[in-house]
Structure formats: C-alpha cells, structure tokens
Design an enzyme around this catalytic site. Structure first.
Site, PDB file in Angstrom:
ATOM      1  CG  ASP A   1      -0.435  -0.184   2.530  1.00  0.00           C
ATOM      2  OD1 ASP A   1       0.646  -0.779   2.642  1.00  0.00           O
ATOM      3  OD2 ASP A   1      -1.056   0.279   3.510  1.00  0.00           O
ATOM      4  CG  HIS A   2       3.115   2.598   2.534  1.00  0.00           C
ATOM      5  ND1 HIS A   2       3.086   3.827   3.123  1.00  0.00           N
ATOM      6  CD2 HIS A   2       2.246   1.827   3.235  1.00  0.00           C
ATOM      7  CE1 HIS A   2       2.255   3.803   4.152  1.00  0.00           C
ATOM      8  NE2 HIS A   2       1.729   2.593   4.243  1.00  0.00           N
TER       9      HIS A   2
END
Lengths: 293, 293
Positions: B65-66
């Site tokens: 998610d990063h």
C-alpha cells in the site's frame, strides 16, 4: 450465466475516465480476473465485488498496465485473512517473473501459484489460451461454460427451492428442504448451451484469434489505435479498431467489446465507428460497465 | 513555497473515498513523491500534476500500500519518453528489493537508481531521514527548504521581472531583460526562513520522531488506529491518532496532518477528535486535498 465487469478500460497512461486494464468475470460465485492492472482492488471495492472470491488471475502479458495490480491485490488478500489457494496464469516466462514477484509480495498466508497458461477444466467451465503477438510473451484467454441442463424455474418454485439450494442443485448436489430431499433431476431438464467469452489482451491482429474466438458470445479485443495510426499499430504490435472488428467478423462472434482504449481517443467514438463499419455489434467499453450473458 | 498534494490517504484496503498512500510534494517545479501507493499515476493525472516532473521518490517501506504504484509509474515515464534520471530512496534493504523490481520494470530508457535513504542536499532544500519502527525496515523523511533571501516584489515589478526570470533570479542567476542585466541582488534582500515538512510513514510512536520533526511547519503522521484499537496499534507497530498528536506536541510542530486512514474509520471524525484533544491543530487528510505553506 457469465457476468463481466470492466474494471479498467484504458491503455498506456490512465486518465480521469479510464484506469488500467482489468476485467472481472463472475461465474457461479467464482471471480476470474482477466489481467490485473493498477487500481484493480479499488475498482473491485467500488463495483461491490469481493476480492476474496477471486479464484484465478489470468494475465495476458507482463506490461505494467496489465499486471501492476497483482502485488497489492495479493497482499490485501493476505491482510483479509485468505486461506484458499490463488492461481495466477500467464504467458511463457511467468515462472521467471514469479521469482521476482514472490520476494516483493512476501508471505501471504495462503498458497499463491504461478503457472503457464494452459487448458483448465473447472468442472462447469473450461479456460483455454493461445499465444499472441505483442513483442514479449503474451497470450489470449477463452472462458467457456460447459453445456449444462436447464434450471426448471416453475418446478423449483413449486418445491420451494431458492438461493443457496438452487446453486447446490445446479451443481448436481441434492438438498434438504424441511424433511424433503430435492434431487437435481427434480429441477433440472433439457440442455442449455454454455456461453463463450474470449479476451485478446494486447496483440497484433491474428488469424489464430479468429479461430480461437469461433462462435464466441463475446469477443473482448483491444483496439489501441484507430485508422489514423495503423502504422503505429503494426510497429508496436497492437490492433486497430477496424482490425479487431475484422477478427470478430471472421470468428462469427455475436458481439465485440473493445477495451484498452488509449487516452489519445477521448470518447473513442471514432474507434466505435470504424469497428461498426466492419462488424455491426461493436461497442467501446467504459470503466465499471457490466455485461451479463 | 511547498505544495502538498494528498493523492491517496487510505490504509490497508482502499475504499470508494481513499486510495493508497502517496503524497506529492512540489517545490520550485520539482515533484517529490512521499511513498507511491497503487493508483499514484491516475491520481496525478486527476490532480493535474505532471509525472515527468517527479525527480525523487521517497519510499518509507515495502508494504504494497506504500509502493505498488512504483512499477507502473516508472513504466509510464518510459512510455512518455523520459530521459532524466529518477532516484528512488527507501529503507535499508532497498537494494535487495531493487534486484527484483528491475527485471519486472524492464528497460526504461532513463536511469533509475535505487538508494538507501540518506541526507540529500538539493541546493535549495535538504532531505533527511530516520529509521522508524514498523516490523520491517522503514524510515521517515523530512523535507526542509533552506533559509533564502526574500524576493522584493516592488523592486521586481519596477524592473519588469516576471515568470521564468523571477525563478532564475531566485536561484541566484542574473537575467537579461531587453538590454539590461538584472542581478539577483537587485531583487533579493533580507532573509526568509525555509519551511519544514516531516512525513512519518507507518510506525509505532517514537520519541526520535518528535526530535526529527522539531519545529516542523507540518508533521504528516499516520494514525492507523483510534483509542478503540490501541492494543492492535502496538501489536502491528502503528500509531493511534492520540499518539500521533502527542508526537506533534512534543515536536512543537505547527500543524499535524493525519494520513493513512483505515477503511474501518469511515469519516475518521473520531480520529480527528482524539488527536485534537492532545494537539489542537490536527486534521484528517482527504484524497486530492492540497496544502500550501
């Protein structure tokens, strides 16, 4: 019944209107992803599709606009506590790619298997694939329901068969309703031809595709370019809308849905027009469009 | 002047409202991406930010998610014909990750360099980083403008200095306007303190973060959980909104912006309330929110 969800319909650079290529195909509760572009999981959330129901991911090739949603999707499934195995099919070379994908994905807590595209008999469906021509290893997929007995609505209604029971009976399993055992033969009869969907991925126009898509209810084909860029289509091993329509016509497909639309073609009306000149039942897909057959 | 674009403000699973974490920081025409979650390039298109202006990507850690927006973004830059070098900074272990990322990305046509986070002197700014605590190698970043002379608007106006000339003079270069040479000292005078922005990434609350963010104009800190899940925050090495606010207070920061909001907190009002109880100038970020300092 096959339901198609066009989760992303854009090519190369995403736009306000179009995300990268993913089509979710839902069949008797299972979800198959045809490619898995960036933004797949968010589009699934918006479309109300459960990520946990994805059983197979069918990648056509390893350009980022077709697979970049894979790593974040499989990590999310891990967060959501998935235990069921997930199979990822792809073109020749997928095992080599998997060697790099796996360390980036990390531990998932469920089995994640990468396989070269092949014939898969899923019981009530068959997945097949052919090699395509896109400069790097690439393939197309077909999803075919097997011929199956008709569900006799009137009989089922009289017997009080609904919901999950209906599904079980369709799958050939008997169910108990109250004290009564209902057998599949009580509610099934006759024969229903299965539906066939073919997805091209990115490819130059191919005669083998027309053969592969023979009689398809839906051919989903890329038209990355229009008549104005036929030379570029050839150079980069893509198809024009007119060429895609030619394939649909040669295949005797019932319907052509064009996806993988370049941001160059804002509303893509010209692409639809060019396709329709060759094959009347042509249409341009849009993000979050759904089609049921 | 520093402009912040919150391109994605969600944690774990994206939602209708929130994509995955990316913050674009724009400074004198250059764009720095703080993390690069899935959907970054589409959010940039929607926000009207040029991908070609991205000069550095600063990753805090390798959870999808990063960073899942990285592969598709760098491939798009290649398609767009980028020639300028792109630097990707990240925590310890980034070189190992790069060994797997590079074969997946393929040839870019421009130099793509992966480096461990370190102090970077960019002429008119300094980037620094510290290690954080998130179970896997992770780091936080600070972006500080250097103290610079004030631009004397009245003098510049009288001399007919506009646009690009203004930028050149601010960078200490003389410009020619008609037959006259304008020197930096003609339009610059006094001193203006540079602004400081600190971004935590995902981390348990850390004393070292308060020190690192000392006097920051903006501290961007994660509050993955609220008071209701303090135990989970500790277990998964995240911070609560209240803990993030405690860091902002201890740092003497001017403003706290909370990002990386779990879909569990629909409007996240409770997180904002909990943070405000500790540090008044706290707010929850939203997708596509912009902040200028």
């Amino acid at each position: 019944m096959i339901e198609l969800f066009f989760l992303g319909t854009g090519a190369s650079i995403p736009s306000n209107e179009r995300g990268h290529t993913t089509i979710a195909l839902r069949h008797t509760g299972e979800i198959f992803l045809l490619d898995c572009g960036e933004g797949t999981q968010r589009a699934m959330v918006i479309a109300g599709l459960s990520m946990m129901k994805v059983s197979k991911i069918l990648l056509t090739h390893f350009h980022a606009d077709h697979y970049a949603g894979l790593i974040p999707l499989v990590q999310s499934l891990s967060l959501l506590g998935r235990r069921a195995k997930l199979e990822v099919y792809g073109p020749k070379g997928i095992k080599e790619m998997a060697k790099h994908l796996k360390p980036l994905i990390g531990d998932t807590g469920y089995e994640l298997e990468f396989k070269e595209a092949r014939k898969v008999d899923g019981g009530n469906y068959i997945i097949s694939s052919i090699r395509t021509s896109h400069g790097i290893p690439a393939c197309a997929y077909s999803f075919e329901e097997k011929t199956h007995p008709l569900f006799l609505e009137d009989k089922a209604k009289k017997l009080g068969v609904f919901g999950l029971d209906r599904k079980q009976l369709q799958e050939g399993k008997s169910v108990k309703i109250g004290n009564r055992t209902i057998r599949p033969k009580d509610v099934l009869g006759g024969k229903k031809e299965g539906k066939k969907v073919v997805y091209s991925g990115d490819t130059a126009p191919l005669k083998s595709m027309a053969k592969f898509a023979k009689g398809a209810d839906i051919l989903i084909h890329e038209p990355t370019f229009g008549d104005d860029k036929e030379k570029e289509a050839k150079e980069y091993k893509h198809s024009t809308a007119r060429q895609a329509a030619g394939i649909a016509k040669a295949a005797g497909a019932k319907r052509l849905i064009l996806t993988h639309i370049s941001p160059r073609y804002k509303k893509a009306e010209e692409l639809e027009k060019q396709a329709k000149e060759v094959f009347e039942d042509s249409e341009i897909s849009k993000d979050l469009m759904t089609v049921t057959i």
